[in-house]
Write a protein that holds these residues in place. Structure first.
Motif, PDB file in Angstrom:
ATOM      1  N   GLY A  40       7.052 -12.846  -2.637  1.00  0.00           N
ATOM      2  CA  GLY A  40       8.096 -13.253  -1.902  1.00  0.00           C
ATOM      3  C   GLY A  40       7.762 -14.157  -0.564  1.00  0.00           C
ATOM      4  O   GLY A  40       8.496 -14.732   0.070  1.00  0.00           O
ATOM      5  N   SER A  41       6.533 -14.469  -0.710  1.00  0.00           N
ATOM      6  CA  SER A  41       5.926 -15.453   0.252  1.00  0.00           C
ATOM      7  C   SER A  41       6.381 -16.948   0.034  1.00  0.00           C
ATOM      8  O   SER A  41       6.324 -17.326  -0.828  1.00  0.00           O
ATOM      9  CB  SER A  41       4.408 -15.593   0.234  1.00  0.00           C
ATOM     10  OG  SER A  41       4.024 -14.322   0.531  1.00  0.00           O
ATOM     11  N   PRO A  42       6.491 -17.458   1.407  1.00  0.00           N
ATOM     12  CA  PRO A  42       6.654 -18.950   1.119  1.00  0.00           C
ATOM     13  C   PRO A  42       5.227 -19.774   0.770  1.00  0.00           C
ATOM     14  O   PRO A  42       4.277 -19.306   1.136  1.00  0.00           O
ATOM     15  CB  PRO A  42       7.119 -19.392   2.682  1.00  0.00           C
ATOM     16  CG  PRO A  42       6.643 -18.297   3.426  1.00  0.00           C
ATOM     17  CD  PRO A  42       6.445 -17.029   2.780  1.00  0.00           C
ATOM     18  N   GLU A  80       2.756 -20.009   3.544  1.00  0.00           N
ATOM     19  CA  GLU A  80       1.764 -18.917   3.552  1.00  0.00           C
ATOM     20  C   GLU A  80       0.843 -18.906   2.578  1.00  0.00           C
ATOM     21  O   GLU A  80      -0.468 -18.508   2.787  1.00  0.00           O
ATOM     22  CB  GLU A  80       2.605 -17.657   3.889  1.00  0.00           C
ATOM     23  CG  GLU A  80       3.274 -17.580   5.138  1.00  0.00           C
ATOM     24  CD  GLU A  80       4.336 -16.323   5.176  1.00  0.00           C
ATOM     25  OE1 GLU A  80       3.938 -15.414   4.206  1.00  0.00           O
ATOM     26  OE2 GLU A  80       5.040 -16.449   6.118  1.00  0.00           O
ATOM     27  N   THR A 114      10.614 -18.919  -8.083  1.00  0.00           N
ATOM     28  CA  THR A 114      10.900 -19.312  -6.721  1.00  0.00           C
ATOM     29  C   THR A 114      12.355 -19.105  -6.551  1.00  0.00           C
ATOM     30  O   THR A 114      13.223 -19.128  -7.335  1.00  0.00           O
ATOM     31  CB  THR A 114      10.505 -20.863  -6.806  1.00  0.00           C
ATOM     32  OG1 THR A 114      11.406 -21.547  -7.657  1.00  0.00           O
ATOM     33  CG2 THR A 114       9.134 -21.208  -6.997  1.00  0.00           C
ATOM     34  N   ASP A 172      14.923 -19.064   0.618  1.00  0.00           N
ATOM     35  CA  ASP A 172      14.568 -18.181   1.538  1.00  0.00           C
ATOM     36  C   ASP A 172      15.966 -17.874   2.256  1.00  0.00           C
ATOM     37  O   ASP A 172      16.750 -18.643   2.411  1.00  0.00           O
ATOM     38  CB  ASP A 172      13.912 -18.491   2.612  1.00  0.00           C
ATOM     39  CG  ASP A 172      13.548 -17.570   4.087  1.00  0.00           C
ATOM     40  OD1 ASP A 172      14.389 -16.846   4.099  1.00  0.00           O
ATOM     41  OD2 ASP A 172      12.402 -17.748   4.477  1.00  0.00           O
ATOM     42  N   ARG A 229      13.692 -23.429   2.696  1.00  0.00           N
ATOM     43  CA  ARG A 229      12.340 -22.820   2.481  1.00  0.00           C
ATOM     44  C   ARG A 229      12.059 -22.195   1.055  1.00  0.00           C
ATOM     45  O   ARG A 229      13.144 -21.425   0.819  1.00  0.00           O
ATOM     46  CB  ARG A 229      12.021 -21.851   3.633  1.00  0.00           C
ATOM     47  CG  ARG A 229      10.404 -21.463   3.905  1.00  0.00           C
ATOM     48  CD  ARG A 229      10.506 -20.606   4.997  1.00  0.00           C
ATOM     49  NE  ARG A 229       9.037 -20.124   5.368  1.00  0.00           N
ATOM     50  CZ  ARG A 229       8.567 -19.543   6.218  1.00  0.00           C
ATOM     51  NH1 ARG A 229       9.705 -19.079   7.258  1.00  0.00           N
ATOM     52  NH2 ARG A 229       7.441 -19.208   6.444  1.00  0.00           N
ATOM     53  N   THR A 230      11.125 -22.432   0.266  1.00  0.00           N
ATOM     54  CA  THR A 230      10.993 -21.838  -1.091  1.00  0.00           C
ATOM     55  C   THR A 230      10.339 -20.624  -0.921  1.00  0.00           C
ATOM     56  O   THR A 230       9.057 -20.867  -0.392  1.00  0.00           O
ATOM     57  CB  THR A 230      10.582 -22.706  -1.988  1.00  0.00           C
ATOM     58  OG1 THR A 230      11.201 -23.995  -2.304  1.00  0.00           O
ATOM     59  CG2 THR A 230      10.349 -22.286  -3.365  1.00  0.00           C
ATOM     60  N   ARG A 231      10.444 -19.660  -1.624  1.00  0.00           N
ATOM     61  CA  ARG A 231       9.678 -18.432  -1.485  1.00  0.00           C
ATOM     62  C   ARG A 231       9.297 -18.079  -3.298  1.00  0.00           C
ATOM     63  O   ARG A 231       9.912 -18.674  -4.248  1.00  0.00           O
ATOM     64  CB  ARG A 231      10.353 -16.987  -1.225  1.00  0.00           C
ATOM     65  CG  ARG A 231      10.716 -17.128   0.462  1.00  0.00           C
ATOM     66  CD  ARG A 231      11.165 -15.864   0.899  1.00  0.00           C
ATOM     67  NE  ARG A 231      11.105 -16.059   2.573  1.00  0.00           N
ATOM     68  CZ  ARG A 231      10.126 -15.634   3.122  1.00  0.00           C
ATOM     69  NH1 ARG A 231       9.265 -15.004   2.785  1.00  0.00           N
ATOM     70  NH2 ARG A 231      10.261 -15.697   4.465  1.00  0.00           N
ATOM     71  N   ARG A 286       7.499 -15.328  -6.187  1.00  0.00           N
ATOM     72  CA  ARG A 286       7.279 -14.213  -6.774  1.00  0.00           C
ATOM     73  C   ARG A 286       6.874 -14.168  -8.165  1.00  0.00           C
ATOM     74  O   ARG A 286       7.131 -15.198  -8.957  1.00  0.00           O
ATOM     75  CB  ARG A 286       8.314 -13.011  -6.576  1.00  0.00           C
ATOM     76  CG  ARG A 286       9.437 -13.394  -7.409  1.00  0.00           C
ATOM     77  CD  ARG A 286      10.720 -12.580  -7.200  1.00  0.00           C
ATOM     78  NE  ARG A 286      11.944 -12.992  -7.682  1.00  0.00           N
ATOM     79  CZ  ARG A 286      12.911 -13.243  -7.038  1.00  0.00           C
ATOM     80  NH1 ARG A 286      13.216 -12.730  -5.982  1.00  0.00           N
ATOM     81  NH2 ARG A 286      14.164 -13.845  -7.670  1.00  0.00           N
TER      82      ARG A 286
END
Length: 146
Positions: free
Chosen positions: A55-57, A60, A87, A90, A96-98, A100
């Motif tokens: 789930g990180s952008p 990061e 993707t 957020d 913002r794209t997260r 996984r």
């Protein structure tokens, strides 16, 4: 303990780095096979990071991997196209794209991670007795360090 004396007496930063790199190469041989899809080193780094930090952008992932944002974004796009990652926007900031891992990729990673390293170590050492000793020492080292 032989292993402990050896490290304290002979291990320096360069040798430790070389050993770490060799172990990474061996672990990659264990977790991949000729039939596996080929991935670039950046794609592998992104997958490893997303596995550890679901789930990180992208921003990061960029910081943790050390790759340029454009490089991470390209890797994410390629991996998404191959169905290895997903993707999503957020919820707090839709711009913002997260990222996984897909369920397919997660299962593949877990299956590959469970492969035995014995054959790879035996091929690398070329002497079954010494390979068994290396495996035992690596098990001991993992217990001590991890």
């Amino acid at each position: 303990m032989y292993l402990r004396r050896y490290i304290l007496r002979d291990m320096d930063g360069v040798r430790l780095h070389r050993l770490g790199k060799r172990l990474i190469d061996l672990s990659r041989d264990v977790t991949t096979s000729a039939g596996d899809a080929s991935l670039t080193s950046a794609e592998i780094a992104v997958i490893e990071d997303v596995l550890k930090n679901p789930g990180s952008p992208v921003s990061e992932i960029k910081v943790r991997t050390g790759f340029a944002q454009s490089h991470v974004s390209e890797s994410v796009a390629r991996l998404k196209g191959r169905g290895l990652i997903e993707t999503f926007a957020d919820p707090a900031d839709r711009r913002r794209t997260r990222v996984r891992l897909s369920e397919t990729a997660r299962r593949a990673v877990l299956e590959r991670a469970g492969r035995s390293a014995d054959d790879v170590i035996t091929r690398a050492i070329a002497d079954r007795g010494r390979a068994e000793r290396v495996s035992a020492l690596l098990d001991e080292l993992a217990e001590l360090i991890l």
